[in-house]
Structure formats: structure tokens, C-alpha cells
Scaffold this motif. Structure first.
Motif, short mmCIF file in Angstrom:
data_model
loop_
_atom_site.label_atom_id
_atom_site.label_comp_id
_atom_site.label_asym_id
_atom_site.label_seq_id
_atom_site.Cartn_x
_atom_site.Cartn_y
_atom_site.Cartn_z
N ILE A 195 -26.56 -2.91 18.94
CA ILE A 195 -26.07 -4.04 19.74
C ILE A 195 -24.56 -3.93 19.95
N ALA A 196 -23.85 -3.24 19.05
CA ALA A 196 -22.42 -2.99 19.28
C ALA A 196 -22.25 -2.04 20.46
N LEU A 197 -23.10 -1.03 20.57
CA LEU A 197 -23.04 -0.11 21.71
C LEU A 197 -23.37 -0.84 23.01
N SER A 275 -28.15 -8.83 22.00
CA SER A 275 -26.82 -8.23 22.07
C SER A 275 -25.74 -9.18 22.58
N LYS A 276 -26.13 -10.17 23.37
CA LYS A 276 -25.12 -10.98 24.06
C LYS A 276 -24.31 -11.87 23.11
N VAL A 277 -24.91 -12.28 22.01
CA VAL A 277 -24.21 -13.21 21.11
C VAL A 277 -23.52 -12.47 19.97
N PHE A 278 -23.49 -11.15 20.03
CA PHE A 278 -22.96 -10.35 18.92
C PHE A 278 -21.53 -10.72 18.57
N MET A 279 -20.67 -10.87 19.57
CA MET A 279 -19.26 -11.13 19.31
C MET A 279 -19.01 -12.58 18.89
N LYS A 408 -9.21 -9.60 7.90
CA LYS A 408 -7.80 -9.67 8.33
C LYS A 408 -7.57 -8.78 9.55
N ASN A 409 -8.21 -7.60 9.53
CA ASN A 409 -8.09 -6.67 10.65
C ASN A 409 -8.64 -7.29 11.93
N TYR A 410 -9.80 -7.94 11.81
CA TYR A 410 -10.44 -8.52 12.99
C TYR A 410 -9.59 -9.64 13.60
N GLN A 411 -8.99 -10.45 12.77
CA GLN A 411 -8.16 -11.54 13.28
C GLN A 411 -6.98 -11.01 14.09
N LEU A 412 -6.33 -9.96 13.59
CA LEU A 412 -5.19 -9.39 14.30
C LEU A 412 -5.63 -8.70 15.59
N LYS A 413 -6.76 -8.00 15.55
CA LYS A 413 -7.25 -7.34 16.76
C LYS A 413 -7.67 -8.37 17.81
N GLN A 414 -8.18 -9.51 17.36
CA GLN A 414 -8.54 -10.58 18.29
C GLN A 414 -7.28 -11.09 19.01
N LYS A 459 -16.04 -5.53 14.55
CA LYS A 459 -17.13 -6.49 14.33
C LYS A 459 -18.35 -5.77 13.75
N GLN A 460 -18.66 -4.60 14.28
CA GLN A 460 -19.78 -3.81 13.74
C GLN A 460 -19.53 -3.44 12.28
#
Length: 478
Positions: A195-197, A275-279, A408-414, A459-460
Motif C-alpha cells: 500500500i506504500a507503493l 491504500s487510500k487511507v494509508f497516510m 520524530k523523523n516523520y514529524q519533521l518530514k511532514q 510511514k511504511q
């Protein structure tokens, strides 16, 4: 010789054979170290562990639950493990029967002719039978009856061997549970990768649409001499590059789908997924519990524990080979030299009973080597048990740290993606008003695409870390 003297002689022989077995070589065994820290460094001590949550309650996605359920039923490795369990169960039955009396029924027929000029031939020559009949030249031998053998398990060798089989059976069950844990984790990993792909493909499609729109604008601006052909060609190249990238992602999707189908024990076919709600969804927050719970929750640790117990008991089995074995043989039936006399009673009735006392005396190399191997295997099993505990603790500690860093990584990338998406709109407005170069627009779009790609990958990784921690804690087999 009287019966009392015979019993005394047998007793003396048993004592003597037992004493000669006292020269068993001294061997060292190892006691496994199972000490663990009182708590994991990354989390406070908790009594509840997420490992106790069943897999069909841990995962929320109905499509994933359906895939895991199919995999457990059809996966070839799991079915192979089930046959190993069946064989281990049969071994218990075989070893249990080894210390029970064996009773068989049988019949035999034969005959022989003794040479005339031999001791037996000379005796038979002048040996009349009943009613004045001559001794037959060809003497038959016909037998029919029940026969029994029984090894008396004085040293518990056979019973210990049966208990070893029980422990090995329990270890094989834990081996299957460990396979289940890995299978559930593999299916979940592949599902989240798939679903990430899908999201990567959707992100790429959106970017291609934006760049195609930009290409149209550049072509219009070239008509009005607002830009040149170089800008058009650069936009065309960027669109072609991303379109080519789309086929790479589609191939990756095909590979992952086929991997999932292999885990499910079936030929390639489409995988149902959401897949649509993955993020938009967030990985679950797991409770690590306390380290000592790993000893009970992890199937691989329990498997190593059973194998260690079996190895310790195998030493006793190997030690018993130095002691004398006691056996009883008995039989009752009919025996005669002619079939017509075979079932005549009591004349043809025959019976036999014998006791047997056997112990190794000279050349004990084989049983000594077997005993030494049993000791070496016990030490090996103890080290493997310790290693499995260390590995389990390290896996949990690694994933706890990984989850914290990924959050922490995800928050900064967001934040990065949000800024680049806004800058893309600004760059387009500036380009239309001739206040920015087309290269600035292209680079901004490229940066936004790459940042969104990395955000999806992060996210994956978050979901993968969640699955890995669940597996490391010992969840997924219930």
C-alpha cells in the motif's frame, strides 16, 4: 544347583556388573543464565505486554486480516512444520512402547537330515520311536506359539528417552509457533509495503499531472516569446523521467503481490488492499511489558528451553548405557517333528523362560563417545538458550528506539513536505509573472516529489517497526 544358589549367583553377577560401570568419565554440564534487566531502557516498567494480544485483534485492516488467515491455513512452511509435529508425536508413542513387554505370535517349519557317520547320525540310527517305528531319515521341526521379550527399565533409560521425545515434541510445537510469528510479520510487512507503493504511484501520478500542466504553460509562454525552447525541453524531460519511474513502481507492486501470494500458498493473483487511507492512519502504540516476560512470550526462547531440557535428560539416557541391562524372554506354544503331532497336548506343549543380564565390559568407546556427545549437546543447548534470550532483548530494545526516532523523523518530514508544497505554488505564480526562472519551478517540484516519497517511506517504516516490535515481544502466534 538349588534355586536359592541360582538367585544368589545372579545377584552377585548384577552387583559385579554394576560396579564395573562405575568408571563413567566425569563430564561438566552448563546451567543457562536467564537473567535480564528489570525493565527496558526506553520505557518504564509495565506489567502488560502487547504480545498477549491476538493477531486478529492487533491488526485493524480487514484485508490484512483476511490475508493472514489464508496464509496460516495454506502456507507450505507451516504445513511442513505440522508434519514435523506429527512425527515428534509418533516418536513419543514409539519410545513409550519400548519399555513395555513385546509379545508376538509366530509359526515356523523346517527340517534336517543328519549325516549317518556323525555323532547325531549314529545315535539316530539305533533310536526307535514309539510303537517300534524307525527314526525318520529326514526330521521335521514345526513350531507354533507366543513369544515375549521385556527389557526391565531399572535405570529409567527407556522412560527418560520417552520423556526426551515429549520435550522434543513440545519444542516442535514452539517451532511452529515461531514460524507463525514470522509468517504473520512477513505478510504484514509485505502488505504495508504494497500500500506504500500504491501511494508512491499516486504521488507520482499527481506530480506528472502538475508537470504536464506546467509544460502546457511553458509552451504557451514560448509562443508569446516569454520563454525559450530550452524550458520546454527540460519540462518534457522531467515528465518523461517520472513516467518511466511509474513503470518501475508498477513492477515493484507486481513483485510484492507475488511475494504475498507465495506466503499465502497460492499462485499470483490480485491482492485486495486499502491504500487510500494509508497516510491518515497512525501505527499502534505498543506496551513492551518487562523483559522477563520474553521468556514466556517468545516461541523461539521456549523452543530453546525445551531443547535444553531434552539435552539434559539425554545425558541420563547416555549414562544408563554404562549400566547392565536386564531382560526377560519367554515363550509358550507347540513343537513337534510332524504336523500331525503339533497340537497334541500335553505331549507337544513347549515352554521357555530365561533371564538376561548384559553389561559392557571391554571396548566402551562407542558408548563413551555417545555420552560425551550428550554432554557437549547440553552445553551447546545452554548457550543457544542464552543467545536466544539476548537476541530477543536486543530486538525489543532496537525497535523501541526505532519507533521513537521514526516518530520524530516523520514529524519533521511532514513539515518539510508542507513547506515544499506551498513553495511549489509560489514558484508557479512567480514563474507566470516572470519573476522566477523555470529551473526554480522544476527544482521545487522535484524536491516536493522527493520529500513526499520519503514521507511515504517513513510511514511504511513506522508500520514495519510496529510489526517488528509486536513480533519481538512474542506476539503473532496466538
Amino acid at each position: 544347583m538349588t534355586t536359592t544358589k541360582a538367585v544368589r549367583l545372579i545377584a552377585l553377577a548384577a552387583v559385579g556388573l554394576t560396579m564395573q560401570a562405575c568408571g563413567i568419565p566425569d563430564m561438566m554440564t552448563k546451567k543457562a543464565d536467564t537473567q535480564l534487566p528489570e525493565q527496558f531502557k526506553q520505557t518504564p516498567a509495565e506489567q502488560n505486554s502487547s504480545a498477549s494480544v491476538k493477531w486478529n485483534e492487533f491488526f485493524d485492516d480487514p484485508n490484512l486480516l483476511s490475508l493472514i488467515d489464508t496464509a496460516i491455513a495454506n502456507n507450505k512452511e507451516i504445513n511442513i512444520a505440522l508434519q514435523r509435529i506429527s512425527m515428534a508425536q509418533n516418536e513419543i508413542q514409539a519410545r513409550k512402547g519400548a519399555y513395555m513387554p513385546f509379545v508376538s505370535i509366530g509359526a515356523a517349519a523346517g527340517g534336517d537330515k543328519t549325516g549317518k557317520y556323525t555323532r547325531n547320525g549314529a545315535v539316530e540310527e539305533g533310536l526307535p520311536l514309539a510303537n517300534g517305528q524307525a527314526f525318520p531319515a529326514f526330521l521335521g521341526d514345526y513350531q507354533f506359539g507366543l513369544f515375549s521379550t521385556w527389557e526391565i527399565d531399572i535405570w529409567k533409560k527407556l522412560r527418560n528417552a520417552k520423556q526426551v521425545a515429549v520435550l522434543e515434541y513440545m519444542a516442535s510445537q514452539e517451532g511452529r509457533n515461531f514460524l507463525l510469528t514470522n509468517l504473520v510479520a512477513e505478510v504484514a510487512h509485505s502488505y504495508y509495503e504494497l500500500i506504500a507503493l500504491d501511494n508512491q504511484l499516486e504521488n507520482l501520478a499527481q506530480n506528472i499531472a502538475i508537470q504536464k500542466n506546467g509544460l502546457k504553460i511553458v509552451e504557451q509562454l514560448r509562443i508569446f516569446a516569454r520563454t525559450n525552447s530550452l524550458a520546454v525541453k527540460r519540462y518534457q524531460a522531467e515528465v518523461a523521467k517520472n513516467q518511466a519511474r511509474r513503470y518501475e513502481i508498477e513492477q515493484q507492486i507486481t513483485v510484492v503481490e507475488n511475494r504475498i501470494n507465495t506466503l499465502l500458498g497460492r499462485t499470483p493473483q490480485p491482492i485486495q488492499r486499502s491504500s487510500k487511507v494509508f497516510m491518515d492512519i497512525k501505527p499502534k502504540i505498543l506496551s513492551a511489558g518487562i523483559p522477563s516476560q520474553l521468556l514466556q512470550n517468545r516461541p523461539d526462547i521456549r523452543k530453546a528451553e525445551y531443547e535444553l531440557s531434552a539435552a539434559e535428560l539425554n545425558i541420563e539416557v547416555a549414562r544408563a548405557n554404562f549400566y547392565p541391562s536386564f531382560g526377560i524372554k519367554a515363550g509358550i506354544g507347540f513343537e513337534a517333528f510332524a504336523l500331525k503331532y503339533l497340537i497334541n497336548t500335553p505331549e507337544s506343549l513347549a515352554a521357555m523362560v530365561a533371564g538376561e543380564l548384559v553389561a559392557p565390559l571391554v571396548n566402551k568407546n562407542a558408548i563413551t563417545a555417545e555420552y560425551k556427545n550428550a554432554n557437549a549437546k547440553q552445553i551447546q543447548a545452554a548457550y543457544e538458550y542464552e543467545q536466544s534470550i539476548i537476541n530477543a532483548y536486543a530486538e525489543v530494545a532496537n525497535q523501541l528506539s526505532n519507533i521513537d526516532k521514526l516518530n520524530k523523523n516523520y514529524q519533521l518530514k511532514q513539515q518539510q513536505v508542507n513547506s515544499l508544497v506551498q513553495s511549489t505554488g509560489i514558484a508557479n505564480q512567480l514563474f507566470k509573472s516572470a519573476r522566477a526562472d523555470y529551473l526554480e519551478v522544476l527544482l521545487t517540484q522535484r524536491d516536493a516529489l522527493e520529500a513526499k516519497k520519503e514521507l511515504i517511506e517513513t510511514k511504511q517504516k513506522q508500520f514495519s517497526a510496529m510489526v517488528d516490535l509486536y513480533k519481538a515481544l512474542g506476539g503473532g502466534w496466538q
